[in-house]
Design an enzyme around this catalytic site. Structure first.
Site, PDB file in Angstrom:
ATOM      1  N   ASP A   1      -8.973  -9.657   9.367  1.00 44.57           N
ATOM      2  CA  ASP A   1      -8.387  -8.546   9.056  1.00 44.57           C
ATOM      3  C   ASP A   1      -9.337  -7.372   9.105  1.00 44.57           C
ATOM      4  OD1 ASP A   1      -6.081  -7.036   7.925  1.00 44.57           O
ATOM      5  OD2 ASP A   1      -7.516  -6.596   6.282  1.00 44.57           O
TER       6      ASP A   1
ATOM      7  N   CYS B   1       1.054  -6.920  12.086  1.00 46.17           N
ATOM      8  CA  CYS B   1       1.418  -7.078  13.564  1.00 46.17           C
ATOM      9  C   CYS B   1       0.547  -8.202  14.298  1.00 46.17           C
ATOM     10  CB  CYS B   1       0.981  -5.632  14.217  1.00 46.17           C
ATOM     11  SG  CYS B   1       2.251  -4.299  13.795  1.00 46.17           S
TER      12      CYS B   1
ATOM     13  N   SER C   1      -1.074  -3.267  10.647  1.00 45.44           N
ATOM     14  CA  SER C   1      -0.765  -4.044   9.315  1.00 45.44           C
ATOM     15  C   SER C   1       0.573  -4.829   9.911  1.00 45.44           C
ATOM     16  CB  SER C   1      -0.546  -3.177   8.108  1.00 45.44           C
ATOM     17  OG  SER C   1      -1.678  -2.573   7.823  1.00 45.44           O
TER      18      SER C   1
ATOM     19  N   ASN D   1      -2.285 -14.304  12.478  1.00 47.08           N
ATOM     20  CA  ASN D   1      -1.659 -15.366  13.224  1.00 47.08           C
ATOM     21  C   ASN D   1      -2.363 -15.582  14.586  1.00 47.08           C
ATOM     22  OD1 ASN D   1       1.217 -16.523  12.539  1.00 47.08           O
ATOM     23  ND2 ASN D   1       1.128 -14.395  11.682  1.00 47.08           N
TER      24      ASN D   1
ATOM     25  N   LYS E   1      -9.492  -2.509   2.191  1.00 51.76           N
ATOM     26  CA  LYS E   1      -9.244  -1.336   2.807  1.00 51.76           C
ATOM     27  C   LYS E   1     -10.048  -0.159   2.517  1.00 51.76           C
ATOM     28  CE  LYS E   1      -7.075  -3.620   5.341  1.00 51.76           C
ATOM     29  NZ  LYS E   1      -5.491  -4.197   5.791  1.00 51.76           N
TER      30      LYS E   1
ATOM     31  N   TYR F   1      -1.557  -3.710  -6.755  1.00 53.30           N
ATOM     32  CA  TYR F   1      -1.423  -4.765  -5.591  1.00 53.30           C
ATOM     33  C   TYR F   1      -2.216  -4.523  -4.299  1.00 53.30           C
ATOM     34  CZ  TYR F   1       1.418  -7.488  -2.466  1.00 53.30           C
ATOM     35  OH  TYR F   1       1.787  -8.311  -1.695  1.00 53.30           O
ATOM     36  N   GLY F   2      -2.633  -5.583  -3.721  1.00 52.65           N
ATOM     37  CA  GLY F   2      -3.164  -5.417  -2.387  1.00 52.65           C
ATOM     38  C   GLY F   2      -4.169  -4.465  -1.963  1.00 52.65           C
ATOM     39  N   GLY F   3      -4.064  -3.830  -0.849  1.00 51.62           N
ATOM     40  CA  GLY F   3      -5.028  -2.734  -0.506  1.00 51.62           C
ATOM     41  C   GLY F   3      -5.211  -1.617  -1.516  1.00 51.62           C
TER      42      GLY F   3
ATOM     43  N   TYR G   1       2.920 -16.107  19.190  1.00 47.52           N
ATOM     44  CA  TYR G   1       2.155 -17.040  18.267  1.00 47.52           C
ATOM     45  C   TYR G   1       1.139 -17.910  19.339  1.00 47.52           C
ATOM     46  CZ  TYR G   1       5.476 -15.702  14.644  1.00 47.52           C
ATOM     47  OH  TYR G   1       6.122 -14.916  14.079  1.00 47.52           O
TER      48      TYR G   1
ATOM     49  N   ARG H   1       0.890  -1.367   0.135  1.00 43.99           N
ATOM     50  CA  ARG H   1       0.017  -0.234   0.098  1.00 43.99           C
ATOM     51  C   ARG H   1       0.958   1.235  -0.209  1.00 43.99           C
ATOM     52  NH1 ARG H   1      -1.807   0.880   4.235  1.00 43.99           N
ATOM     53  NH2 ARG H   1      -0.867  -0.774   5.545  1.00 43.99           N
TER      54      ARG H   1
ATOM     55  N   ARG I   1       2.700 -12.039  -0.034  1.00 42.89           N
ATOM     56  CA  ARG I   1       1.232 -12.534   0.676  1.00 42.89           C
ATOM     57  C   ARG I   1       0.630 -13.580   0.007  1.00 42.89           C
ATOM     58  NH1 ARG I   1      -1.348  -8.767   4.503  1.00 42.89           N
ATOM     59  NH2 ARG I   1       0.326  -7.096   4.782  1.00 42.89           N
TER      60      ARG I   1
ATOM     61  N   HIS J   1     -10.210  -2.388  11.770  1.00 37.41           N
ATOM     62  CA  HIS J   1      -8.993  -3.156  11.343  1.00 37.41           C
ATOM     63  C   HIS J   1      -8.905  -4.290  12.388  1.00 37.41           C
ATOM     64  CE1 HIS J   1      -4.566  -3.214   9.734  1.00 37.41           C
ATOM     65  NE2 HIS J   1      -5.467  -4.180   9.227  1.00 37.41           N
TER      66      HIS J   1
HETATM   67  P1  GTP Z   1      -1.973  -7.583   7.683  1.00 33.47           P
HETATM   68  O1  GTP Z   1      -2.365  -8.638   7.065  1.00 33.47           O
HETATM   69  O2  GTP Z   1      -0.892  -6.555   7.064  1.00 33.47           O
HETATM   70  O3  GTP Z   1      -3.097  -6.700   8.383  1.00 33.47           O
HETATM   71  O4  GTP Z   1      -0.828  -8.193   8.965  1.00 33.47           O
HETATM   72  P2  GTP Z   1      -1.458  -8.881  10.326  1.00 33.47           P
HETATM   73  O5  GTP Z   1      -1.862  -8.086  11.573  1.00 33.47           O
HETATM   74  O6  GTP Z   1      -2.515 -10.052   9.956  1.00 33.47           O
HETATM   75  O7  GTP Z   1      -0.124  -9.783  10.743  1.00 33.47           O
HETATM   76  P3  GTP Z   1       0.242 -11.310  10.530  1.00 33.47           P
HETATM   77  O8  GTP Z   1      -0.522 -12.249  11.521  1.00 33.47           O
HETATM   78  O9  GTP Z   1       0.272 -11.754   9.406  1.00 33.47           O
HETATM   79  O10 GTP Z   1       1.778 -11.205  11.368  1.00 33.47           O
HETATM   80  C1  GTP Z   1       2.540 -10.308  10.654  1.00 33.47           C
HETATM   81  C2  GTP Z   1       4.229 -10.815  10.898  1.00 33.47           C
HETATM   82  O11 GTP Z   1       4.270 -10.960  12.443  1.00 33.47           O
HETATM   83  C3  GTP Z   1       4.349 -12.235  10.272  1.00 33.47           C
HETATM   84  O12 GTP Z   1       6.025 -12.136   9.870  1.00 33.47           O
HETATM   85  C4  GTP Z   1       4.358 -13.154  11.589  1.00 33.47           C
HETATM   86  O13 GTP Z   1       5.156 -14.009  11.541  1.00 33.47           O
HETATM   87  C5  GTP Z   1       4.520 -12.008  12.626  1.00 33.47           C
HETATM   88  N1  GTP Z   1       4.049 -12.366  14.002  1.00 33.47           N
HETATM   89  C6  GTP Z   1       2.597 -12.673  14.097  1.00 33.47           C
HETATM   90  N2  GTP Z   1       2.334 -12.898  15.570  1.00 33.47           N
HETATM   91  C7  GTP Z   1       3.613 -12.917  16.338  1.00 33.47           C
HETATM   92  C8  GTP Z   1       3.820 -12.950  17.461  1.00 33.47           C
HETATM   93  O14 GTP Z   1       2.969 -13.401  18.411  1.00 33.47           O
HETATM   94  N3  GTP Z   1       5.122 -12.804  17.954  1.00 33.47           N
HETATM   95  C9  GTP Z   1       6.062 -12.273  16.959  1.00 33.47           C
HETATM   96  N4  GTP Z   1       7.360 -12.137  17.449  1.00 33.47           N
HETATM   97  N5  GTP Z   1       6.038 -12.442  15.674  1.00 33.47           N
HETATM   98  C10 GTP Z   1       4.507 -12.676  15.175  1.00 33.47           C
HETATM   99  C1  SPV Z   2      -2.633  -4.284   5.624  1.00 33.16           C
HETATM  100  O1  SPV Z   2      -1.691  -3.469   5.094  1.00 33.16           O
HETATM  101  O2  SPV Z   2      -3.301  -4.083   6.689  1.00 33.16           O
HETATM  102  C2  SPV Z   2      -3.267  -5.477   4.954  1.00 33.16           C
HETATM  103  C3  SPV Z   2      -2.712  -5.771   3.392  1.00 33.16           C
HETATM  104  O3  SPV Z   2      -3.975  -6.228   5.415  1.00 33.16           O
HETATM  105  S1  SPV Z   2      -3.521  -4.816   2.256  1.00 33.16           S
HETATM  106  O4  SPV Z   2      -4.553  -5.483   1.775  1.00 33.16           O
HETATM  107  O5  SPV Z   2      -2.340  -4.496   1.216  1.00 33.16           O
HETATM  108  O6  SPV Z   2      -4.157  -3.520   2.889  1.00 33.16           O
HETATM  109 MN    MN Z   3      -4.710  -5.579   7.383  1.00 36.39          MN
END
Ligand code: GTP
Ligand code: SPV
Ligand code: MN
Length: 598
Positions: free
Chosen positions: A289, A264, A262, A268, A220, A211-213, A505, A83, A381, A240
């Site tokens: 999301d 963060c 995003s 997971n 988004k 791409y993406g968002g 995790y 984005r 992604r 979000h």
């Molecule tokens: P968006 O799709 O961008 O909104 O991201 P999201 O908030 O869904 O984050 P996602 O779960 O994809 O995790 C983003 C990154 O953080 C990945 O590389 C994960 O491996 C890492 N991550 C997720 N949860 C944890 C955690 O509990 N601890 C650590 N150290 N890293 C984490």
């Molecule tokens: C984010 O950036 O929070 C995402 C990926 O979930 S995107 O769809 O590119 O916004």
């Molecule tokens: Mn997101």
């Protein structure tokens, strides 16, 4: 002249040529002049056709069907990998409506400028028409959007990410209430790239990015920026947030919504596998999301996931960190900007094994670990239907949504913010969310690792003035008679060695357990100047390799760090200006005083 015909297997098209939908499509076609218009009906048959076409055009590279059946790799333009917040605009008649945290441009001028870019932009190209439904069919939460795009990758992705085609046309009926999303990749020149939102017109025009968002406009652009605007006037919240169900060994299920910025940890957490010690516990994903939240007839807050697929971060996903995701990605998934092994499988940093010799990087170039560069793009992604998720909640399609017991805010903070904090009441919780900070990630272009205020993880996604958004949250608190409790978490605190202190995790379940026990009044808490924390021994840490020192560090509330935090929050509050709600300014003052006294 555009050859404006609808080509589809089933001949599906707006029945009524004079309908608002047909008229709008005709207007956009007149402007962009595509050679062909393809109506996406959402059928598996058409998805197969589009996929073969994308393979012929080399937009999709088939992966090894033995290893990844139904999976494809897409490589985006290297200048178009995330984005672009600096190119994203809210186009309201006045700058104040967009507020100080959004880029603003006046609607008329912006329509004119983009029209000049879009004039004839689809000559020689196909315009795909994708009607989509956000939210379960028949749900009072559900809304219809229609995206017009010249990108076959976007057209195919939208069929994974949303309930697309027939179901949306059916939901729209003769109604003219749908989000109008016009997308054109132009020539992918960053100089002619803009993502513009016209909330008063329920319209998004996005040009120059694929791409993406920036390009999947349901996500988004509609489900957060436009929907947050609609939510304010209609009395609901577009956030979000992930939505998960956590079931305890007694079989009770609690639903939690969590806003993390995003990359963060939403995906997971939403599909977490409990640690072995927590055998009787299960986590189910409702969403990963975006959440749309409404007050239900019982006075509680109810949530649906408007999406039907996941666009998730690949790097860091492994059988150890997220085994459910690895199962989900085994089939029928599009991977974007990951590395490819010589056997035609995918690879990324943190997948859990070494890259085999002969691996190609995300741009298709030969790659070696010694090259120093990443093989997969940090914002690479996967796009996968939620049906693939082995722990999908049985309520993911429930038109009434799920009742929310707790709201969690969380950022990526190397310092300052302890593992978990509970707000003392709704206003304090809104304050925690409104003033939270997080380090920037690869999900958006720009510098990574810079701490910024990211209120409720909505800084890049709120479609109107941020102070007014906080007021909407406070008003919602006044209307909800059974409010969820509000918490703040931080999985990302670091030790002096720069390593994460908390294992994260699956182990995050330990924190989730404390949170749901708190919502049921089954466990106490200790007061600190910044909020409530677990009492000694209440966080179940059995079987965890975490030294007493590390636990202390990950939970520490440091006076010096919090004084700096208060300063940084004060600067942010000044940025918001006159619309910052007085209750939140007062909460900030009290917090500052409590830290001074501590
Ligand atoms: P968006 O799709 O961008 O909104 O991201 P999201 O908030 O869904 O984050 P996602 O779960 O994809 O995790 C983003 C990154 O953080 C990945 O590389 C994960 O491996 C890492 N991550 C997720 N949860 C944890 C955690 O509990 N601890 C650590 N150290 N890293 C984490
Ligand atoms: C984010 O950036 O929070 C995402 C990926 O979930 S995107 O769809 O590119 O916004
Ligand atoms: Mn997101």
């Amino acid at each position: 002249m555009p050859q404006a015909f609808f080509s589809t297997d089933r001949g599906e098209r707006p029945e009524n040529k004079g309908s608002a939908l047909a008229q709008w499509i005709a207007e956009c076609a007149k402007l962009t002049q595509p050679d062909r218009i393809v109506w996406c009906d959402g059928s598996q048959e058409q998805k197969r056709q589009l996929t073969s076409e994308a393979v012929r055009a080399k937009t999709l590279i088939p992966l090894n069907p033995q290893k990844r059946p139904g999976c494809y790799l897409h490589r985006s333009n290297p200048n178009d990998v995330a984005r672009t917040e600096e190119l994203t605009f809210i186009c309201t008649p006045s700058r104040d409506e967009a507020g100080p945290t959004n880029n603003w441009s006046p609607p008329d001028e912006t329509y004119r400028k983009l029209s000049s870019w879009l004039d004839g932009s689809m000559k020689g190209r196909t315009m795909y028409v994708i009607p989509y439904l956000m939210g379960p069919a028949g749900s009072p939460f559900a809304k219809v959007g229609v995206e017009l795009t010249d990108s076959i990758y976007v057209a195919i992705s939208m069929q994974i990410m949303t309930r697309a085609g027939h179901v949306a046309v059916e939901a729209l009926g003769e109604n003219d209430d749908f989000s109008r999303n016009l997308h054109c990749t132009l020539d992918l020149d960053p100089q002619r790239r803009l993502i513009c939102h016209f909330p008063q017109d329920n319209t998004v025009w996005s040009v120059g990015s694929g791409y993406g968002g920036n390009a999947l406009l349901s996500k988004k652009c509609f489900a957060l920026r436009i929907a947050s605007w609609l939510g304010r006037s209609e009395g609901w919240l577009a956030e979000h947030m992930l939505i998960l169900g956590v079931q305890n060994p007694q079989g009770e299920t609690f639903y939690v919504a969590a806003a993390f910025p995003s990359a963060c940890g939403k995906t997971n957490l939403a599909m977490l596998t409990p640690p072995a010690r927590f055998g009787g516990w299960r986590v189910f994903t409702v969403g990963e999301d975006i959440a749309w939240l409404r007050i239900g007839p019982d006075g509680g807050l109810w949530a649906v996931n408007p999406e039907a697929g996941y666009f998730g971060v690949a790097p860091g996903t492994s059988a150890h960190s997220n085994p459910n995701a690895m199962r989900m990605l085994a089939h029928d998934t599009i991977f974007t900007n990951v590395a490819m092994t010589p056997e035609g499988d995918v690879w990324w940093e943190g997948i859990g094994q070494e890259a085999p010799e002969g691996t190609l990087d995300w741009q298709g170039r030969p790659w070696k670990p010694s090259s120093g560069a990443k093989a997969a793009h940090p914002n690479s992604r996967f796009t996968t239907p939620m049906r693939n998720n082995p722990v999908l909640s049985p309520h993911a399609d429930d038109p009434t949504g799920v009742p929310i017991s707790a709201i969690i805010f969380g950022g990526r903070r190397a310092t300052t913010v302890p593992l978990v904090l509970e707000a003392v009441d709704w206003v304090h919780g809104v304050f925690m969310g409104a003033t939270m900070g997080s380090e920037t990630t690869a999900a958006a272009t720009g510098q990574v690792g810079v701490t910024r205020r990211d209120p409720m993880a909505m800084l890049p996604f709120c479609g109107y003035d941020m102070g007014s958004y906080f007021s909407h949250w406070l008003r919602t608190g006044g209307r909800v008679t059974r409010p969820p409790r509000i918490f703040m978490v931080n999985w990302f605190r670091q030790g002096p060695d720069g390593k994460f202190l908390w294992p994260g995790y699956g182990e995050n379940l330990r924190v989730l357990k404390w949170i749901v026990d708190r919502t049921m009044g089954r466990v106490g808490a200790r007061s600190t100047p910044v909020g409530l924390v677990p009492k000694h021994g209440d966080l179940d840490l059995g079987g965890l390799d975490l030294t007493a020192d590390k636990l202390k560090e990950v939970s520490r509330v440091d006076r010096g760090e919090w004084k700096a935090e208060i300063e940084s929050q004060a600067a942010f509050i000044r940025t918001i200006g006159a619309t910052m709600p007085a209750e939140l300014v007062e909460t900030h003052r009290q917090l500052g005083a409590a830290i001074e006294r501590s």
